[in-house]
Enzyme design. Structure first.
Site, PDB file in Angstrom:
ATOM      1  N   HIS A  55     -12.979  -3.183   3.823  1.00  0.00           N
ATOM      2  CA  HIS A  55     -11.542  -3.445   3.946  1.00  0.00           C
ATOM      3  C   HIS A  55     -10.959  -2.871   5.253  1.00  0.00           C
ATOM      4  O   HIS A  55     -10.412  -3.616   6.065  1.00  0.00           O
ATOM      5  CB  HIS A  55     -10.799  -2.875   2.723  1.00  0.00           C
ATOM      6  N   GLU A  61     -17.175  12.692  22.246  1.00  0.00           N
ATOM      7  CA  GLU A  61     -15.885  13.269  21.849  1.00  0.00           C
ATOM      8  C   GLU A  61     -15.574  13.155  20.357  1.00  0.00           C
ATOM      9  O   GLU A  61     -14.616  13.765  19.889  1.00  0.00           O
ATOM     10  CB  GLU A  61     -14.765  12.625  22.667  1.00  0.00           C
ATOM     11  N   GLU A  77       0.827  -1.214   0.000  1.00  0.00           N
ATOM     12  CA  GLU A  77       0.000   0.000   0.000  1.00  0.00           C
ATOM     13  C   GLU A  77       0.863   1.268   0.000  1.00  0.00           C
ATOM     14  O   GLU A  77       0.382   2.352   0.357  1.00  0.00           O
ATOM     15  CB  GLU A  77      -0.940   0.016   1.218  1.00  0.00           C
ATOM     16  N   HIS A 123      -7.341  -2.653   9.870  1.00  0.00           N
ATOM     17  CA  HIS A 123      -8.618  -3.303   9.585  1.00  0.00           C
ATOM     18  C   HIS A 123      -9.455  -3.395  10.865  1.00  0.00           C
ATOM     19  O   HIS A 123      -9.716  -4.500  11.354  1.00  0.00           O
ATOM     20  CB  HIS A 123      -8.378  -4.714   9.034  1.00  0.00           C
TER      21      HIS A 123
HETATM   22  P1  13P Z   1       0.946  -5.331   3.202  1.00  0.00           P
HETATM   23  O1  13P Z   1       1.317  -6.616   3.911  1.00  0.00           O
HETATM   24  O2  13P Z   1       1.490  -5.278   1.797  1.00  0.00           O
HETATM   25  O3  13P Z   1       1.304  -4.123   4.025  1.00  0.00           O
HETATM   26  O4  13P Z   1      -0.636  -5.331   3.007  1.00  0.00           O
HETATM   27  C1  13P Z   1      -1.495  -5.422   4.102  1.00  0.00           C
HETATM   28  C2  13P Z   1      -2.797  -4.753   3.871  1.00  0.00           C
HETATM   29  O5  13P Z   1      -3.465  -4.401   4.819  1.00  0.00           O
HETATM   30  C3  13P Z   1      -3.257  -4.521   2.481  1.00  0.00           C
HETATM   31  O6  13P Z   1      -4.292  -3.589   2.446  1.00  0.00           O
HETATM   32 ZN    ZN Z   2      -5.448  -3.552   4.315  1.00  0.00          ZN
END
Ligand code: 13P
Ligand code: ZN
Length: 270
Positions: free
Chosen positions: A210, A169, A116, A141
């Site tokens: 995601h 808050e 990313e 996530h």
């Molecule tokens: P990476 O392991 O490449 O950092 O990817 C993890 C992730 O959260 C992809 O959105």
């Molecule tokens: Zn991710």
């Protein structure tokens, strides 16, 4: 030269990603963090003339030419960073208009920066134009924010207002609200560009189904920003489907604005 493992930025990122893992936000290799470093602080620990490897980024970012970033590695597990920081983290310097990242430390097992990286670097560039003190981009996530993207409208005003209504808050911590991207393929320049565009108006950008991106001046502040939004989403998930007897009204939100000296996103309150 001082030992880089004692550098405050390395100590702090290890604490932060460990804490993120412990919050359940970063299963397996989920999540990535990047921290903009000053050249002077890097030079205390590294010979910046010594480039270990040159890595292609696949994008350009001319405005960040010569900038140094401490960044998590792709495929790396946050739970392991504390035990092997030099394999799971890296320090890179952008050159060649951002098309190349020169590795100065880390990724000792032959690894490279997060998949990313486009979203991180493009978001840094976008936020720095608004706030020159911005140093951190964080992706993870968080369970309840993710759950919310299945059952709540993705309209940014509606999404933000619901979060603001969940804890007093919230409006104080993220008065600029939360922007939302629909599901997109991750790890691409396209999602990086779309995230950076959304970062122009808010420090939090949800990736539907995601996770979330946060930006801020330091690791603590950025962690706290995501933590606050996730707490609000947790309350929403707990009460989703139940009739609401009470809420925080727009009138009360205006009181919070006044008392804490913040301005809610234009048009988000009535
Ligand atoms: P990476 O392991 O490449 O950092 O990817 C993890 C992730 O959260 C992809 O959105
Ligand atoms: Zn991710």
């Amino acid at each position: 030269m001082r030992d880089i493992l004692t550098a405050p930025f390395v100590v702090e990122i290890i604490r932060t990603v460990t804490n993120m893992y412990n919050h359940g936000w970063d299963e397996r290799n989920g999540g990535n963090v990047s921290l903009l470093l000053e050249e002077a602080e890097v030079k205390e620990y590294l010979n910046t003339e010594k480039v270990l490897r040159s890595l292609s980024t696949g994008f350009s970012a001319p405005e960040l030419e010569g900038k140094y970033f401490l960044v998590t590695g792709t495929g790396k597990y946050f739970k392991n960073v504390q035990y092997a920081p030099d394999a799971n983290l890296g320090i890179v310097r952008l050159t060649d208009g951002g098309k190349t990242a020169e590795l100065l430390w880390g990724f000792t097992d032959g690894g490279r920066f997060t998949s990313e990286f486009p979203a991180h670097i493009m978001s840094h560039a976008a936020r720095l134009k608004i706030d020159p003190g911005n140093r951190v981009v964080m992706h993870c996530h968080p369970t309840n924010l993710l759950a919310m993207t299945y059952i709540h409208s993705l309209d940014e005003r509606e999404f933000t207002r619901t979060l603001w209504q969940m804890c007093t808050e919230c409006i104080v911590v993220f008065p600029d609200g939360v922007n939302v991207l629909p599901w997109m393929l991750c790890g691409t320049n396209e999602i990086g560009e779309a995230t950076a565009e959304k970062m122009k108006t808010a420090r939090l950008v949800v990736w539907a189904q995601h996770g979330i991106y946060g930006a801020g001046k330091d690791l603590d502040e950025t962690f706290g920003l995501i933590e606050t939004a996730e707490k609000a989403a947790e309350i929403y998930v707990k009460i989703a489907g139940l009739p609401w007897e009470n809420t925080i009204t727009d009138e009360q939100m205006h009181q919070l604005e006044k008392h804490f000296g913040v301005r809610a996103r234009e048009g988000y309150l009535s």
